[in-house]
Design an enzyme around this catalytic site. Structure first.
Site, short mmCIF file in Angstrom:
data_model
loop_
_atom_site.label_atom_id
_atom_site.label_comp_id
_atom_site.label_asym_id
_atom_site.label_seq_id
_atom_site.Cartn_x
_atom_site.Cartn_y
_atom_site.Cartn_z
N TYR A 103 -9.37 6.16 8.87
CA TYR A 103 -8.63 6.50 7.65
C TYR A 103 -8.97 7.93 7.25
CZ TYR A 103 -7.87 1.42 7.28
OH TYR A 103 -7.54 0.11 7.53
N SER B 24 -2.86 -5.69 4.06
CA SER B 24 -1.51 -5.49 3.51
C SER B 24 -1.00 -6.77 2.85
CB SER B 24 -0.55 -4.98 4.59
OG SER B 24 -1.01 -3.79 5.17
N PRO B 25 -1.77 -7.39 1.96
CA PRO B 25 -1.36 -8.67 1.36
C PRO B 25 -0.19 -8.53 0.40
CG PRO B 25 -3.35 -7.86 0.30
CD PRO B 25 -3.09 -6.95 1.46
N GLY C 171 3.19 -2.99 -0.52
CA GLY C 171 3.77 -2.64 -1.82
C GLY C 171 5.09 -3.31 -2.10
N PHE C 172 5.80 -3.74 -1.04
CA PHE C 172 7.15 -4.28 -1.20
C PHE C 172 7.15 -5.52 -2.11
CE2 PHE C 172 11.06 -3.77 1.75
CZ PHE C 172 11.92 -3.93 0.67
N1 LIG Z 1 -7.04 -3.70 9.96
C1 LIG Z 1 -5.95 -2.98 9.92
O1 LIG Z 1 -5.38 -2.60 10.93
C2 LIG Z 1 -5.39 -2.58 8.57
C3 LIG Z 1 -4.07 -2.09 8.47
C4 LIG Z 1 -3.57 -1.76 7.20
C5 LIG Z 1 -4.38 -1.91 6.09
N2 LIG Z 1 -5.66 -2.37 6.21
C6 LIG Z 1 -6.54 -2.54 5.03
O2 LIG Z 1 -5.89 -3.39 4.09
C7 LIG Z 1 -5.83 -2.75 2.83
C8 LIG Z 1 -4.61 -3.19 2.05
O3 LIG Z 1 -3.43 -3.00 2.79
P1 LIG Z 1 -2.34 -1.89 2.43
O4 LIG Z 1 -2.92 -0.89 1.49
O5 LIG Z 1 -1.79 -1.44 3.72
O6 LIG Z 1 -1.16 -2.71 1.75
P2 LIG Z 1 -0.97 -3.59 0.42
O7 LIG Z 1 -2.28 -3.92 -0.16
O8 LIG Z 1 -0.07 -4.69 0.82
O9 LIG Z 1 -0.13 -2.62 -0.52
C9 LIG Z 1 -0.62 -1.38 -0.95
C10 LIG Z 1 0.52 -0.65 -1.64
O10 LIG Z 1 0.91 -1.39 -2.81
C11 LIG Z 1 0.78 -0.58 -3.97
N3 LIG Z 1 0.25 -1.48 -5.02
C12 LIG Z 1 -0.98 -2.07 -5.06
N4 LIG Z 1 -1.09 -2.87 -6.13
C13 LIG Z 1 0.09 -2.79 -6.79
C14 LIG Z 1 0.58 -3.40 -7.97
N5 LIG Z 1 -0.16 -4.26 -8.67
N6 LIG Z 1 1.86 -3.09 -8.37
C15 LIG Z 1 2.62 -2.22 -7.66
N7 LIG Z 1 2.20 -1.63 -6.53
C16 LIG Z 1 0.94 -1.91 -6.09
C17 LIG Z 1 -0.16 0.53 -3.59
O11 LIG Z 1 0.15 1.72 -4.30
P3 LIG Z 1 -0.95 2.51 -5.21
O12 LIG Z 1 -2.12 2.76 -4.32
O13 LIG Z 1 -0.23 3.73 -5.59
O14 LIG Z 1 -1.26 1.58 -6.32
C18 LIG Z 1 0.13 0.73 -2.11
O15 LIG Z 1 1.24 1.57 -1.91
C19 LIG Z 1 -5.86 -1.26 3.18
O16 LIG Z 1 -6.27 -0.47 2.08
C20 LIG Z 1 -6.84 -1.23 4.32
O17 LIG Z 1 -8.18 -1.21 3.85
C21 LIG Z 1 -6.15 -2.71 7.43
#
Ligand SMILES: NC(=O)c1ccc[n+]([C@@H]2O[C@H](COP(=O)([O-])OP(=O)(O)OC[C@H]3O[C@@H](n4cnc5c(N)ncnc54)[C@H](OP(=O)(O)O)[C@@H]3O)[C@@H](O)[C@H]2O)c1
Length: 325
Positions: free
Chosen positions: A56, A203-204, A208-209
């Site tokens: 990252y 990405s739970p 963001g979708f």
């Molecule tokens: N192992 C792997 O290959 C892998 C791959 C992807 C991710 N990950 C890990 O999983 C974590 C989470 O996944 P992710 O960040 O990809 O996706 P996510 O948690 O599904 O979604 C994150 C997105 O949602 C937005 N968001 C968060 N809370 C919100 C809310 N309450 N209302 C509106 N928008 C909201 C965030 O924007 P803002 O930040 O602007 O709030 C960001 O754009 C990552 O940070 C990473 O540590 C691991």
């Protein structure tokens, strides 16, 4: 905040993913001060399971997390990942889980995180060029040296999980899992339950979708990962927006936000599951952490579980090839 156990590792049942503070999504890296406040607010709220990775940035996200944890290291379960930076190859982005690469990677992560141990050290992607037994053997040595406490895998399939676990216990597998991405249910979750390995959905919020906050791809700047992601492409966007709207309708019934409902559905899937929603904003960690108290009725859970799959792959073709399903 309730706690659960991933095999033998106790974590807050909702964690915090730090990736988006430094890369992938619109606004990443533009406000480190707010990112640091977000991590501190998370800890104050009991969200003590933090997720980062060497790739990252690369490196800048671990540095940021290390800065946030100065004086507070003992309050968190700290997870990071190796295997997508090849140090023998000049630090290029490349799959590499060779023992030599792991031994180099762990020293860099420890330094950037400002700690003498990593609580959960994941292989980021399975490396077809290195037998998993060799990778886990090298990780077992790091456990014996006290540099890492627990071993994890990410986007590994059932055979790899079994082979890895036969060498040294695997504490957790981290893969994409949400109302939009149900793939782990068929083959991976049953194996994890059989072997008593915990599961960490990344990405739970469907990147963001599922929060309802994304109404158009015009909201993304050109560097945003989602601009090139099939789930957000023109052909799939409208279908997926309708699914997000159905989650929002349940949220209205519950008196919660869509993000909280998406997380509460995941929490209802088992006490061996600890999602790590990502945000770089204080207000959103407060909202996401409060999902811990959201109750969904059996009817609401059934309705959400019955939603049709999201349209489009979770990644582009090259990235999909790196994931075992
Ligand atoms: N192992 C792997 O290959 C892998 C791959 C992807 C991710 N990950 C890990 O999983 C974590 C989470 O996944 P992710 O960040 O990809 O996706 P996510 O948690 O599904 O979604 C994150 C997105 O949602 C937005 N968001 C968060 N809370 C919100 C809310 N309450 N209302 C509106 N928008 C909201 C965030 O924007 P803002 O930040 O602007 O709030 C960001 O754009 C990552 O940070 C990473 O540590 C691991």
């Amino acid at each position: 905040m309730k706690h659960i156990t991933l095999r033998d590792l106790e974590v807050s049942r909702i964690g915090l993913g730090a990736m988006g503070m430094s890369q992938a999504y619109t606004g990443a890296g533009t406000d480190d001060a707010e990112s640091l406040r977000t991590i501190h607010r998370a800890l104050d709220l009991g969200v003590t399971f933090l997720d980062t990775a060497e790739i990252y940035g690369p490196y800048t996200n671990e540095e940021l997390v290390g800065r946030a944890l100065k004086g507070r290291r003992d309050q968190v379960v700290l997870a990071t990942k190796f295997g997508l930076v090849s140090h023998a190859d000049g630090g290029r982005r490349n799959v590499d889980s060779s023992p030599a690469n792991i031994r180099t990677a762990v020293e860099g992560s420890l330094t950037r995180l400002g700690t003498d141990h990593i609580d959960l050290y994941y292989q980021h992607r399975v490396d077809p060029g290195t037998p998993i037994e060799e990778t886990i053997g090298a990780l077992a040595e790091l456990v014996a040296q006290g540099k890492i406490r627990h071993i994890g895998l990410s986007e590994a399939g059932p055979d790899t999980i079994r082979r890895a676990h036969a060498v040294h216990p695997v504490t957790a597998v981290q893969s994409e899992y949400s109302l939009f991405t149900r793939d782990p249910e068929a083959r991976v979750l049953p194996v994890l339950r059989e072997l008593n390995i915990g599961f960490v959905p990344f990405s739970p919020l469907g990147r963001g979708f599922l929060t309802g906050a994304i109404r158009s791809t015009d909201q993304f700047d050109p560097t945003d990962f989602r601009a090139g992601n099939p789930r957000f492409s023109e052909e799939n966007f409208a279908h997926n927006l309708r699914l997000a709207d159905q989650v929002a309708a349940v949220a209205t019934q519950v008196g919660a936000t869509p993000a909280q409902v998406a997380l509460a559905w995941l929490l209802a899937q088992g006490d061996d599951i600890a999602p790590i929603p990502g945000t770089k904003r204080v207000a959103r960690i407060e909202e996401n952490a409060a999902a811990d108290t959201v109750h969904l009725t059996d009817d609401q859970l059934t309705e959400l579980t019955g939603l049709p799959p999201a349209a489009g792959d979770t990644h582009n073709e090259a990235q999909m090839r790196m994931m075992e399903r």
